[in-house]
Design a protein around this motif. Structure first.
Motif, PDB file in Angstrom:
ATOM      1  N   LYS A  60       0.833  -1.204   0.000  1.00  0.00           N
ATOM      2  CA  LYS A  60       0.000   0.000   0.000  1.00  0.00           C
ATOM      3  C   LYS A  60       0.867   1.254   0.000  1.00  0.00           C
ATOM      4  CE  LYS A  60      -3.806  -2.449   0.524  1.00  0.00           C
ATOM      5  NZ  LYS A  60      -4.842  -2.548  -0.518  1.00  0.00           N
ATOM      6  N   GLN A  61       0.270   2.338  -0.439  1.00  0.00           N
ATOM      7  CA  GLN A  61       0.959   3.619  -0.401  1.00  0.00           C
ATOM      8  C   GLN A  61       0.805   4.275   0.968  1.00  0.00           C
ATOM      9  OE1 GLN A  61       2.737   4.532  -2.941  1.00  0.00           O
ATOM     10  NE2 GLN A  61       3.346   6.622  -2.459  1.00  0.00           N
ATOM     11  N   THR A  62      -0.361   4.066   1.581  1.00  0.00           N
ATOM     12  CA  THR A  62      -0.633   4.639   2.900  1.00  0.00           C
ATOM     13  C   THR A  62      -1.115   3.539   3.830  1.00  0.00           C
ATOM     14  OG1 THR A  62      -2.937   5.139   2.337  1.00  0.00           O
ATOM     15  CG2 THR A  62      -1.296   6.846   1.878  1.00  0.00           C
ATOM     16  N   GLY A  63      -1.124   3.830   5.108  1.00  0.00           N
ATOM     17  CA  GLY A  63      -1.571   2.861   6.114  1.00  0.00           C
ATOM     18  C   GLY A  63      -0.999   3.236   7.460  1.00  0.00           C
ATOM     19  N   PHE A  64       0.265   2.814   7.693  1.00  0.00           N
ATOM     20  CA  PHE A  64       0.948   3.255   8.901  1.00  0.00           C
ATOM     21  C   PHE A  64       1.183   4.764   8.794  1.00  0.00           C
ATOM     22  CE2 PHE A  64       2.386  -1.245   8.865  1.00  0.00           C
ATOM     23  CZ  PHE A  64       1.929  -1.602  10.127  1.00  0.00           C
ATOM     24  N   ALA A  65       0.980   5.476   9.901  1.00  0.00           N
ATOM     25  CA  ALA A  65       1.090   6.936   9.889  1.00  0.00           C
ATOM     26  C   ALA A  65       2.530   7.366   9.689  1.00  0.00           C
ATOM     27  CB  ALA A  65       0.549   7.504  11.201  1.00  0.00           C
ATOM     28  N   LEU A  66       2.735   8.250   8.670  1.00  0.00           N
ATOM     29  CA  LEU A  66       4.082   8.760   8.410  1.00  0.00           C
ATOM     30  C   LEU A  66       4.339  10.054   9.165  1.00  0.00           C
ATOM     31  CD1 LEU A  66       3.873   6.653   6.097  1.00  0.00           C
ATOM     32  CD2 LEU A  66       5.145   8.244   4.677  1.00  0.00           C
ATOM     33  N   GLY A  67       3.340  10.899   9.218  1.00  0.00           N
ATOM     34  CA  GLY A  67       3.531  12.185   9.898  1.00  0.00           C
ATOM     35  C   GLY A  67       4.351  13.148   9.056  1.00  0.00           C
ATOM     36  N   ASP A 239      12.250  18.937   0.136  1.00  0.00           N
ATOM     37  CA  ASP A 239      11.026  19.627   0.521  1.00  0.00           C
ATOM     38  C   ASP A 239       9.802  18.711   0.458  1.00  0.00           C
ATOM     39  OD1 ASP A 239      12.472  21.936   0.866  1.00  0.00           O
ATOM     40  OD2 ASP A 239      12.056  22.705  -1.155  1.00  0.00           O
ATOM     41  N   ASN A 240       9.908  17.603  -0.311  1.00  0.00           N
ATOM     42  CA  ASN A 240       8.757  16.722  -0.495  1.00  0.00           C
ATOM     43  C   ASN A 240       8.804  15.446   0.352  1.00  0.00           C
ATOM     44  OD1 ASN A 240       7.680  18.443  -2.454  1.00  0.00           O
ATOM     45  ND2 ASN A 240       8.798  17.403  -4.120  1.00  0.00           N
ATOM     46  N   VAL A 241       9.910  15.274   1.076  1.00  0.00           N
ATOM     47  CA  VAL A 241      10.086  14.028   1.828  1.00  0.00           C
ATOM     48  C   VAL A 241       8.948  13.804   2.813  1.00  0.00           C
ATOM     49  CG1 VAL A 241      11.528  12.871   3.542  1.00  0.00           C
ATOM     50  CG2 VAL A 241      12.584  13.935   1.557  1.00  0.00           C
ATOM     51  N   SER A 242       8.480  14.860   3.463  1.00  0.00           N
ATOM     52  CA  SER A 242       7.420  14.723   4.464  1.00  0.00           C
ATOM     53  C   SER A 242       6.100  14.281   3.861  1.00  0.00           C
ATOM     54  CB  SER A 242       7.222  16.053   5.213  1.00  0.00           C
ATOM     55  OG  SER A 242       8.400  16.424   5.893  1.00  0.00           O
ATOM     56  N   TYR A 243       5.973  14.364   2.527  1.00  0.00           N
ATOM     57  CA  TYR A 243       4.711  14.013   1.875  1.00  0.00           C
ATOM     58  C   TYR A 243       4.911  12.813   0.939  1.00  0.00           C
ATOM     59  CZ  TYR A 243       4.147  18.797   3.489  1.00  0.00           C
ATOM     60  OH  TYR A 243       4.143  19.932   4.263  1.00  0.00           O
ATOM     61  N   LEU A 244       5.832  11.946   1.315  1.00  0.00           N
ATOM     62  CA  LEU A 244       6.243  10.845   0.448  1.00  0.00           C
ATOM     63  C   LEU A 244       5.071   9.944   0.069  1.00  0.00           C
ATOM     64  CD1 LEU A 244       8.793   9.695  -0.856  1.00  0.00           C
ATOM     65  CD2 LEU A 244       9.139   8.295   1.185  1.00  0.00           C
ATOM     66  N   GLU A 245       4.153   9.722   0.998  1.00  0.00           N
ATOM     67  CA  GLU A 245       3.058   8.790   0.737  1.00  0.00           C
ATOM     68  C   GLU A 245       2.065   9.317  -0.300  1.00  0.00           C
ATOM     69  OE1 GLU A 245       0.363  10.157   4.594  1.00  0.00           O
ATOM     70  OE2 GLU A 245       1.109   8.135   4.453  1.00  0.00           O
ATOM     71  N   THR A 246       2.043  10.617  -0.497  1.00  0.00           N
ATOM     72  CA  THR A 246       1.080  11.189  -1.449  1.00  0.00           C
ATOM     73  C   THR A 246       1.700  11.539  -2.790  1.00  0.00           C
ATOM     74  OG1 THR A 246       1.460  13.429  -0.597  1.00  0.00           O
ATOM     75  CG2 THR A 246      -0.295  12.124   0.452  1.00  0.00           C
ATOM     76  N   LEU A 247       3.010  11.360  -2.916  1.00  0.00           N
ATOM     77  CA  LEU A 247       3.678  11.735  -4.159  1.00  0.00           C
ATOM     78  C   LEU A 247       3.362  10.759  -5.287  1.00  0.00           C
ATOM     79  CD1 LEU A 247       7.285  12.780  -3.000  1.00  0.00           C
ATOM     80  CD2 LEU A 247       5.392  14.274  -3.656  1.00  0.00           C
ATOM     81  N   ASP A 248       3.315  11.305  -6.495  1.00  0.00           N
ATOM     82  CA  ASP A 248       3.196  10.476  -7.681  1.00  0.00           C
ATOM     83  C   ASP A 248       4.522   9.729  -7.865  1.00  0.00           C
ATOM     84  OD1 ASP A 248       3.617   9.999 -10.719  1.00  0.00           O
ATOM     85  OD2 ASP A 248       1.461  10.420 -10.512  1.00  0.00           O
ATOM     86  N   PRO A 249       4.484   8.420  -8.225  1.00  0.00           N
ATOM     87  CA  PRO A 249       5.729   7.661  -8.408  1.00  0.00           C
ATOM     88  C   PRO A 249       6.730   8.352  -9.327  1.00  0.00           C
ATOM     89  CG  PRO A 249       3.843   6.188  -8.496  1.00  0.00           C
ATOM     90  CD  PRO A 249       3.295   7.578  -8.424  1.00  0.00           C
ATOM     91  N   ALA A 250       6.241   9.177 -10.271  1.00  0.00           N
ATOM     92  CA  ALA A 250       7.141   9.881 -11.192  1.00  0.00           C
ATOM     93  C   ALA A 250       7.993  10.909 -10.470  1.00  0.00           C
ATOM     94  CB  ALA A 250       6.334  10.540 -12.302  1.00  0.00           C
ATOM     95  N   GLU A 251       7.533  11.354  -9.287  1.00  0.00           N
ATOM     96  CA  GLU A 251       8.268  12.361  -8.519  1.00  0.00           C
ATOM     97  C   GLU A 251       9.271  11.725  -7.557  1.00  0.00           C
ATOM     98  OE1 GLU A 251       5.784  15.876  -7.226  1.00  0.00           O
ATOM     99  OE2 GLU A 251       4.166  14.423  -7.565  1.00  0.00           O
ATOM    100  N   ILE A 252       9.292  10.387  -7.508  1.00  0.00           N
ATOM    101  CA  ILE A 252      10.193   9.680  -6.587  1.00  0.00           C
ATOM    102  C   ILE A 252      11.376   9.122  -7.376  1.00  0.00           C
ATOM    103  CG2 ILE A 252      10.384   7.789  -4.923  1.00  0.00           C
ATOM    104  CD1 ILE A 252       7.426   8.037  -4.392  1.00  0.00           C
ATOM    105  N   SER A 253      12.538   9.199  -6.774  1.00  0.00           N
ATOM    106  CA  SER A 253      13.762   8.722  -7.412  1.00  0.00           C
ATOM    107  C   SER A 253      13.637   7.260  -7.860  1.00  0.00           C
ATOM    108  CB  SER A 253      14.929   8.862  -6.430  1.00  0.00           C
ATOM    109  OG  SER A 253      16.010   8.047  -6.792  1.00  0.00           O
TER     110      SER A 253
END
Length: 625
Positions: A60-67, A239-253
């Protein structure tokens, strides 16, 4: 079955008094999981991205709280159970632990308790950290150096060498996040695993400074024989690390996603099913018992003990295995009961089938029933139930026969009521009608026919005495004939009971042989798992000894050689103990079998004596056959 959870639940929380407590709702989830479990726990400093990796393992992309703040999101230990992606009929249990090093906790021992629980409950432990595996990162793992104070293999008064821990601790994975260095050692390219081993390299010397440096490294090397390392680059723009779970895969290395994929696949392929000490496979239900046992122990101020936990689990599981086995037998026989009455060979055959199914069910769940107490209880309960079902079958047979006899004898009963036989020659007419009933019902069981004829004795005598056509001598001859008929039917009924007992003896002998075979198979399986555990520990120690000798740590290598020898000796002791235990279990089982068969033989002898002591019916030409 595997519970389908769409999101994680809190497994272990902190009560209002500051003590750890287990959430009942999470235990209910585990109680329903009867499959083996692979348990993966992640530990590490708070705000290092542990939860992201666990979400990826859950698919899953989300589930456990990332904060997204400096505040620690996960409190206690959270759990997510999902079907294992690569192991059939297995559940993957993910445990996301509270971040270590949170300054708001206040209790310095809290982190060590959380870390210890992660070690106790998991089959794979993931340590998540940021940056590099430098001295500071390793020094922050003081929890590893305290493990033997917070976990005991046996009861506190029994001394156990640290080498024993290696047999029961989980596999270890170090996940290094935001890694920016080149994997290069002494000018040569290195693998991630070589990087980890390089970071865990010991220093020569005996100064306090060197000892402090070596201690956490020695503990990691000693307690975690299977070690693996993954280095993750920055996943995206800082700047986007805190929102990793909501990022589009294209924005991730792509490199980050590649390492994440390897990390997940390694865990899916290499993480083993959780086993208890002694090799018993842990199901979700058993895991729930373990969680409760360990947390309650910690809350009481005591130290969790693997041996005590196994003893506790054995009692719970063996009692449950007894109930499950008995329910399997009862369920099958209750369905069969709807078809009563049945032939003896049919009901005994079904009894044997359901009895063996019950034993198999018991064996599957039970463990450490070394004295055979619970298996014996199951055997006794099944035999008691079987006697009850035989009685029910006999009663059903009697009722069916009596019903048919009642229908067949209605015309004769009506004639008796009308006084049809109260005339000269009435006795012969009555005997002819009675013979017709017997001939019509030539499939009657002996006991019911005996009972039917007994019921007609008074009527027969009355008709005989009223028939003034017969002389006194003829009446005496007819009375003797009637007694011969009754005696023959009594003997047939007793012989039928004898046949039933003989059938039971044959079935019991076959069941006894099968139970012994299953006991042997069960112990051999447990011994195999123990041997695998010991081999894993031995291989680890041998690798560690070779590395120490290569690096010049002769004193440490000699100490390791001593530990290896102790492992060999203890393994031999365990194998000898298991062999003695198996021999005793077989002897006890055979003794119980002998006693059970002797009871049946005694009953057989008594019945044979009763049959042989009866006078044989005289040859006759009585009209009632």
């Amino acid at each position: 079955m595997c519970m389908v959870m769409d999101k994680p639940v809190c497994l272990i929380d902190m009560a209002s008094d500051g003590k750890l407590c287990v959430q009942g709702s999470a235990l209910q989830v585990l109680e329903q999981i009867q499959q083996p479990v692979v348990v993966v726990a992640v530990v590490g400093l708070y705000r290092t991205g542990k939860s992201y990796l666990m979400n990826r393992l859950a698919g899953k992309q989300t589930g456990f709280a990332l904060g997204s703040t400096i505040e620690s999101k996960t409190k206690g230990i959270w759990m997510w159970c999902v079907p294992h992606p690569t192991k059939a009929k297995t559940t993957l249990v993910l445990l996301d632990t509270e971040g270590l090093g949170d300054v708001d906790k206040g209790d310095s021992k809290h982190d060590t308790r959380i870390f210890s629980l992660a070690v106790l409950l998991s089959s794979t432990l993931v340590l998540n950290s940021r940056g590099t595996i430098d001295n500071r990162a390793i020094e922050e793992l003081q929890y590893v150096t305290e493990l033997t104070e917070y976990i005991k293999i046996k009861s506190p008064d029994e001394a156990v060498d640290d080498a024993e821990f290696v047999k029961f601790f989980p596999s270890f994975i170090w996940a290094v996040r935001d890694f920016t260095l080149q994997l290069n050692i002494d000018g040569k390219d290195a693998t991630e695993d070589e990087y980890l081993e390089f970071a865990l390299k010991l220093k020569l010397g005996n100064s306090s400074q060197v000892n402090n440096y070596n201690l956490p490294r020695e503990c990691i090397r000693k307690y975690f024989p299977s070690r693996k390392c993954f280095t993750f680059p920055f996943p995206t723009n800082p700047d986007n690390v805190s929102y990793l779970e909501t990022l589009d895969p294209a924005e991730i290395s792509k490199r980050f996603l590649e390492v994440t994929g390897r990390f997940c696949q390694f865990i899916f392929d290499q993480s083993q099913v959780k086993n208890l000490k002694d090799g018993h496979t842990v199901t979700g239900r058993v895991l729930g018992h373990l969680v409760k046992t360990y947390v309650d122990t910690i809350a009481s101020g005591a130290v969790p003990c693997l041996e005590n936990a196994v003893i506790s689990m054995a009692l719970i599981e063996n009692e449950a295995a007894f109930q499950e086995g008995l329910e399997v037998y009862q369920s099958g026989m209750e369905k069969l009961k709807k078809s009563f009455p049945l032939e003896l060979n049919e009901i005994t055959s079904e009894h044997q089938c359901f009895s063996l199914m019950a034993t198999q069910t018991f064996m599957k769940r039970s463990f450490r029933d070394s004295d055979g107490k619970h298996l014996t209880s199951l055997e006794e309960a099944i035999n008691h139930q079987f006697d009850s079902y035989l009685w029910d079958n006999e009663k059903a047979s009697e009722e069916k026969c009596e019903s048919l006899l009642s229908v067949l004898s209605e015309p004769m009963t009506e004639r008796i009521n009308q006084g049809f036989y109260a005339t000269a020659g009435g006795y012969d007419l009555f005997c002819q009608d009675l013979e017709d009933i017997v001939n019509q019902y030539n499939t009657l069981i002996a006991e019911v026919l005996e009972k039917f004829l007994q019921q007609k004795v008074a009527v027969t005598t009355a008709i005989l005495q009223a028939d003034d056509k017969l002389t006194e001598n003829e009446r005496r001859i007819c009375e003797e004939r009637e007694r011969a008929v009754l005696l023959e039917q009594e003997m047939k009924a007793q012989e039928q009971r004898q046949h039933q007992l003989e059938e039971k003896m044959v079935i019991e002998e076959q069941n006894n042989e099968e139970r012994v075979r299953q006991v042997i198979q069960k112990v051999e399986e447990e011994m195999f798992v123990q041997q695998q555990e010991t081999k894993r520990a031995m291989d680890s120690k041998l690798r560690e000894q070779a590395a120490l000798m290569e690096k010049g740590f002769q004193e440490n290598a000699n100490k390791m050689a001593s530990e290896i020898e102790q492992l060999r000796r203890r393994n031999k002791e365990v194998e000898d103990s298991k062999s003695r235990e198996l021999a005793k279990m077989i002897a006890d089982q055979e003794r119980r079998n002998t006693q059970s068969m002797e009871v049946l033989r005694q009953q057989h002898r008594q019945q044979m004596e009763a049959i042989n002591s009866r006078p044989r019916p005289a040859s006759r030409s009585c009209s009632i056959q």
